[in-house]
Motif scaffolding. Structure first.
Motif, mmCIF file in Angstrom:
data_model
loop_
_atom_site.group_PDB
_atom_site.id
_atom_site.type_symbol
_atom_site.label_atom_id
_atom_site.label_comp_id
_atom_site.label_asym_id
_atom_site.label_seq_id
_atom_site.Cartn_x
_atom_site.Cartn_y
_atom_site.Cartn_z
ATOM 1 N N TRP A 133 14.029 -2.636 -0.694
ATOM 2 C CA TRP A 133 12.896 -3.330 -1.308
ATOM 3 C C TRP A 133 11.626 -3.175 -0.498
ATOM 4 C CZ3 TRP A 133 10.513 -7.117 1.499
ATOM 5 C CH2 TRP A 133 11.232 -7.672 2.548
ATOM 6 N N TRP A 134 11.750 -3.078 0.829
ATOM 7 C CA TRP A 134 10.542 -2.990 1.649
ATOM 8 C C TRP A 134 9.862 -1.631 1.486
ATOM 9 C CZ3 TRP A 134 15.366 -4.107 3.688
ATOM 10 C CH2 TRP A 134 16.043 -3.071 4.289
ATOM 11 N N ILE A 135 10.618 -0.593 1.213
ATOM 12 C CA ILE A 135 10.017 0.727 0.983
ATOM 13 C C ILE A 135 9.339 0.756 -0.376
ATOM 14 C CG2 ILE A 135 10.543 3.168 0.637
ATOM 15 C CD1 ILE A 135 12.672 2.871 2.814
ATOM 16 N N THR A 136 10.013 0.226 -1.388
ATOM 17 C CA THR A 136 9.405 0.162 -2.719
ATOM 18 C C THR A 136 8.161 -0.715 -2.708
ATOM 19 O OG1 THR A 136 11.607 0.415 -3.676
ATOM 20 C CG2 THR A 136 9.881 -0.361 -5.133
ATOM 21 N N SER A 137 8.193 -1.804 -1.972
ATOM 22 C CA SER A 137 7.032 -2.696 -1.885
ATOM 23 C C SER A 137 5.850 -1.993 -1.238
ATOM 24 C CB SER A 137 7.382 -3.950 -1.089
ATOM 25 O OG SER A 137 8.398 -4.664 -1.725
ATOM 26 N N ARG A 138 6.095 -1.252 -0.167
ATOM 27 C CA ARG A 138 5.001 -0.520 0.487
ATOM 28 C C ARG A 138 4.420 0.527 -0.445
ATOM 29 N NH1 ARG A 138 5.451 1.959 5.974
ATOM 30 N NH2 ARG A 138 3.222 1.940 5.702
ATOM 31 N N ARG A 139 5.267 1.217 -1.183
ATOM 32 C CA ARG A 139 4.778 2.250 -2.106
ATOM 33 C C ARG A 139 3.924 1.648 -3.215
ATOM 34 N NH1 ARG A 139 10.377 5.627 -2.750
ATOM 35 N NH2 ARG A 139 10.299 6.648 -0.715
ATOM 36 N N THR A 140 4.316 0.472 -3.690
ATOM 37 C CA THR A 140 3.550 -0.133 -4.785
ATOM 38 C C THR A 140 2.259 -0.786 -4.298
ATOM 39 O OG1 THR A 140 4.870 -2.151 -4.660
ATOM 40 C CG2 THR A 140 5.547 -0.499 -6.269
ATOM 41 N N MET A 141 2.205 -1.204 -3.040
ATOM 42 C CA MET A 141 0.980 -1.815 -2.508
ATOM 43 C C MET A 141 -0.020 -0.790 -1.985
ATOM 44 S SD MET A 141 1.583 -5.414 -0.575
ATOM 45 C CE MET A 141 2.336 -4.705 0.843
ATOM 46 N N THR A 142 0.432 0.420 -1.716
ATOM 47 C CA THR A 142 -0.428 1.431 -1.097
ATOM 48 C C THR A 142 -1.715 1.711 -1.871
ATOM 49 O OG1 THR A 142 1.420 2.440 0.073
ATOM 50 C CG2 THR A 142 -0.503 3.824 -0.286
ATOM 51 N N PRO A 143 -1.696 1.879 -3.203
ATOM 52 C CA PRO A 143 -2.964 2.155 -3.897
ATOM 53 C C PRO A 143 -3.996 1.032 -3.732
ATOM 54 C CG PRO A 143 -1.122 2.652 -5.343
ATOM 55 C CD PRO A 143 -0.561 1.976 -4.136
ATOM 56 N N TYR A 144 -3.557 -0.202 -3.813
ATOM 57 C CA TYR A 144 -4.478 -1.330 -3.639
ATOM 58 C C TYR A 144 -4.944 -1.430 -2.190
ATOM 59 C CZ TYR A 144 -3.469 -2.985 -8.323
ATOM 60 O OH TYR A 144 -3.364 -3.084 -9.677
ATOM 61 N N HIS A 145 -4.035 -1.225 -1.254
ATOM 62 C CA HIS A 145 -4.374 -1.305 0.168
ATOM 63 C C HIS A 145 -5.410 -0.240 0.535
ATOM 64 C CE1 HIS A 145 -3.720 -0.411 4.486
ATOM 65 N NE2 HIS A 145 -3.662 -1.726 4.569
ATOM 66 N N ARG A 146 -5.191 0.982 0.084
ATOM 67 C CA ARG A 146 -6.107 2.080 0.392
ATOM 68 C C ARG A 146 -7.512 1.805 -0.142
ATOM 69 N NH1 ARG A 146 -3.174 5.976 -1.616
ATOM 70 N NH2 ARG A 146 -4.120 5.862 -3.670
ATOM 71 N N ARG A 147 -7.597 1.358 -1.381
ATOM 72 C CA ARG A 147 -8.906 1.103 -1.983
ATOM 73 C C ARG A 147 -9.580 -0.136 -1.395
ATOM 74 N NH1 ARG A 147 -6.029 3.831 -5.663
ATOM 75 N NH2 ARG A 147 -7.115 5.315 -6.992
ATOM 76 N N SER A 148 -8.813 -1.164 -1.146
ATOM 77 C CA SER A 148 -9.384 -2.385 -0.588
ATOM 78 C C SER A 148 -9.928 -2.141 0.811
ATOM 79 C CB SER A 148 -8.329 -3.487 -0.567
ATOM 80 O OG SER A 148 -8.855 -4.661 -0.045
ATOM 81 N N SER A 149 -9.199 -1.389 1.616
ATOM 82 C CA SER A 149 -9.668 -1.077 2.966
ATOM 83 C C SER A 149 -10.935 -0.229 2.920
ATOM 84 C CB SER A 149 -8.585 -0.332 3.747
ATOM 85 O OG SER A 149 -7.437 -1.120 3.877
ATOM 86 N N ALA A 150 -10.956 0.760 2.032
ATOM 87 C CA ALA A 150 -12.141 1.620 1.913
ATOM 88 C C ALA A 150 -13.345 0.824 1.424
ATOM 89 C CB ALA A 150 -11.843 2.779 0.968
ATOM 90 N N ASN A 151 -13.144 -0.071 0.457
ATOM 91 C CA ASN A 151 -14.252 -0.879 -0.053
ATOM 92 C C ASN A 151 -14.787 -1.824 1.006
ATOM 93 O OD1 ASN A 151 -14.461 0.153 -2.629
ATOM 94 N ND2 ASN A 151 -12.943 -1.247 -3.458
ATOM 95 N N SER A 152 -13.920 -2.415 1.776
ATOM 96 C CA SER A 152 -14.358 -3.323 2.823
ATOM 97 C C SER A 152 -15.206 -2.589 3.857
ATOM 98 C CB SER A 152 -13.141 -3.974 3.489
ATOM 99 O OG SER A 152 -13.524 -4.895 4.454
ATOM 100 N N ARG A 153 -14.754 -1.399 4.253
ATOM 101 C CA ARG A 153 -15.549 -0.598 5.206
ATOM 102 C C ARG A 153 -16.888 -0.191 4.593
ATOM 103 N NH1 ARG A 153 -10.529 1.665 6.166
ATOM 104 N NH2 ARG A 153 -10.995 3.423 4.800
#
Length: 102
Positions: free
Chosen positions: A76-96
């Protein structure tokens, strides 16, 4: 257990960068004209990024479901990371990006 730690760090980073992005965009909405070119571009970008991230997450969920149907389950932790990655990548880029625009 290292993967579970990575997931928790990713979730915390997603939470903090999402919060800071919301605060910075809220500040823009309060200080800029809603019909200015900058605000129209920012609003369009926000909607487009959310749609793209949602579609990427949906594809990751579909892949996980297909893998489960064929007996190829991932933890579950691998699937969770894969599903959160698109939001994490965009949120981090937007914050910067938004923190540099002042």
């Amino acid at each position: 257990m290292l993967d579970v730690w990575k997931l928790s760090v990713m979730a915390f980073e997603l939470w903090t960068t999402s919060f800071s992005t919301i605060v910075m965009r809220n500040g823009l909405w309060q200080t800029q004209s809603p019909t200015s070119a900058r605000m129209l571009k920012e609003n369009q970008r926000m909607v487009t990024e959310k749609l793209e991230a949602g579609m990427e997450t949906g594809f990751e969920i579909q892949k996980a479901m297909l893998h489960m149907a064929f007996g190829q389950t991932a933890p579950w932790w691998i699937t969770s990371r894969r599903t959160m990655t698109p939001y994490h990548r965009r949120s981090s880029a937007n914050s910067r990006r938004l923190s540099r625009q002042r």
